[in-house]
Enzyme design. Structure first.
Site, PDB file in Angstrom:
ATOM      1  N   LEU A 142     -52.983 -31.268  49.637  1.00 37.50           N
ATOM      2  CA  LEU A 142     -52.678 -32.624  50.067  1.00 37.50           C
ATOM      3  C   LEU A 142     -53.427 -33.570  49.143  1.00 37.50           C
ATOM      4  O   LEU A 142     -54.567 -33.298  48.757  1.00 37.50           O
ATOM      5  CB  LEU A 142     -53.149 -32.861  51.510  1.00 37.50           C
ATOM      6  CG  LEU A 142     -52.229 -32.449  52.653  1.00 37.50           C
ATOM      7  CD1 LEU A 142     -52.940 -32.642  53.988  1.00 37.50           C
ATOM      8  CD2 LEU A 142     -50.929 -33.232  52.627  1.00 37.50           C
ATOM      9  N   ASP A 143     -52.811 -34.702  48.789  1.00 37.51           N
ATOM     10  CA  ASP A 143     -53.510 -35.703  47.991  1.00 37.51           C
ATOM     11  C   ASP A 143     -54.782 -36.138  48.715  1.00 37.51           C
ATOM     12  O   ASP A 143     -54.825 -36.143  49.955  1.00 37.51           O
ATOM     13  CB  ASP A 143     -52.625 -36.933  47.782  1.00 37.51           C
ATOM     14  CG  ASP A 143     -51.500 -36.670  46.792  1.00 37.51           C
ATOM     15  OD1 ASP A 143     -51.582 -35.667  46.064  1.00 37.51           O
ATOM     16  OD2 ASP A 143     -50.549 -37.479  46.752  1.00 37.51           O
TER      17      ASP A 143
END
Length: 305
Positions: free
Chosen positions: A53-54
């Protein structure tokens, strides 16, 4: 005079841990940073995750330990669900709030117009990956090139938007729920929506709420784990087959088990496709059943324990 004594920090003892932790990743932390934090809490010798995930994003991040890492790739192919917030009228170089503002435009968007545009993005479509992504060109991640001001052509990839629901719209902002196929970039979706509306847009928040059949309601935070003793944390360590819930089950006889765990095919009944294979309640691994009824081992776990 007594010799100077220094305190000795005990060396970390790693152990074999097999299982899955459903983590609720906080915004602002990298996926690898939280993976390493949880790994230390469980003293796990081997760890991995099912896709990053960013840092800006929060939400569900399944973490795999030991034998469960063999099945991480299977969850990478699963559909994902997100809740996201967009700000219209402001364009950034990254497509999200962490980037530099490169353009501001007037916004004159009505709810009915937004709903009409959203309907165009349902289903299969081609999406161009953003420059600020981990995709590689000549061995270098695109985000490294982007930080140097280098923009390179990217090939559009087919993705599928299964659901795009408008949750709220006010003050040039909207909240959306997106269910999409693997490889979909929500930042690119935000930019495409802004361009379709003629005003530009970028992400201001992103939360992943589901990966395949797994939901963030089942997840635990790093802080919650840290407050527990090592024995209390075990309740959040799920069996490796948690990652395989969407696959049908194939149970083998004792004789079949002996052949299967040594990499040999066995006869089985059912429709052709992938199966999670068991001896009683013990997971043996994944098998591929062909149309002739032959089940071949695809990925086996270590059953020596």
């Amino acid at each position: 005079m007594k010799p100077h004594s220094e305190s000795v920090v005990p060396r970390k003892t790693w152990r074999r841990v097999n299982g899955v932790v459903l983590l609720d990743k906080p915004s602002g932390a990298s996926s690898n940073a939280v993976l390493q934090s949880v790994r230390r809490l469980f003293s796990a010798a081997k760890a991995g995750h099912t896709g990053t995930l960013d840092p800006m994003a929060s939400g569900l991040l399944p973490l795999c330990f030991g034998e469960a890492t063999k099945f991480a790739v299977d969850l990478l192919d699963a559909d994902k669900t997100y809740e996201t917030e967009l700000l219209f009228g402001v364009v950034t170089d990254t497509g999200d709030a962490e980037g530099r503002v490169v353009q501001r435009r007037a916004v004159a968007v009505e709810r009915s117009e937004l709903e009409t545009v959203l309907s165009r993005f349902h289903g299969r479509q081609n999406q161009v990956p953003p420059m600020f992504s981990a995709l590689k060109r000549d061995g270098k991640p695109l985000y490294e090139l982007a930080r140097q001001g280098i923009i390179v052509p990217r090939q559009a990839r087919e993705v599928t938007i299964h659901e795009l629901a408008l949750l709220d719209f006010a003050d040039n902002r909207c909240r959306l729920r997106v269910m999409c196929s693997k490889g979909t970039y929500i930042r690119s979706l935000a930019e495409d929506l802004g361009n379709a509306l003629g005003c530009g847009a970028h992400l201001t928040a992103l939360r992943r709420t589901a990966v395949g059949p797994l939901t963030v309601d089942q997840a635990v935070t790093v802080d919650q784990l840290a407050e527990l003793s090592e024995s209390e944390r075990q309740v959040f360590l799920h069996a490796p087959d948690l990652l395989l819930q969407n696959l049908p089950i194939c149970a083998l006889t004792e004789e079949q088990v002996r052949r299967f765990i040594h990499g040999n095919p066995v006869s089985a009944q059912g429709q052709a496709g992938q199966y999670r294979v068991y001896e009683g309640l013990r997971l043996l691994g994944l098998g591929e059943l062909d149309a002739s009824g032959i089940l071949r081992p695809r990925r086996l776990i270590n059953t020596s324990d």
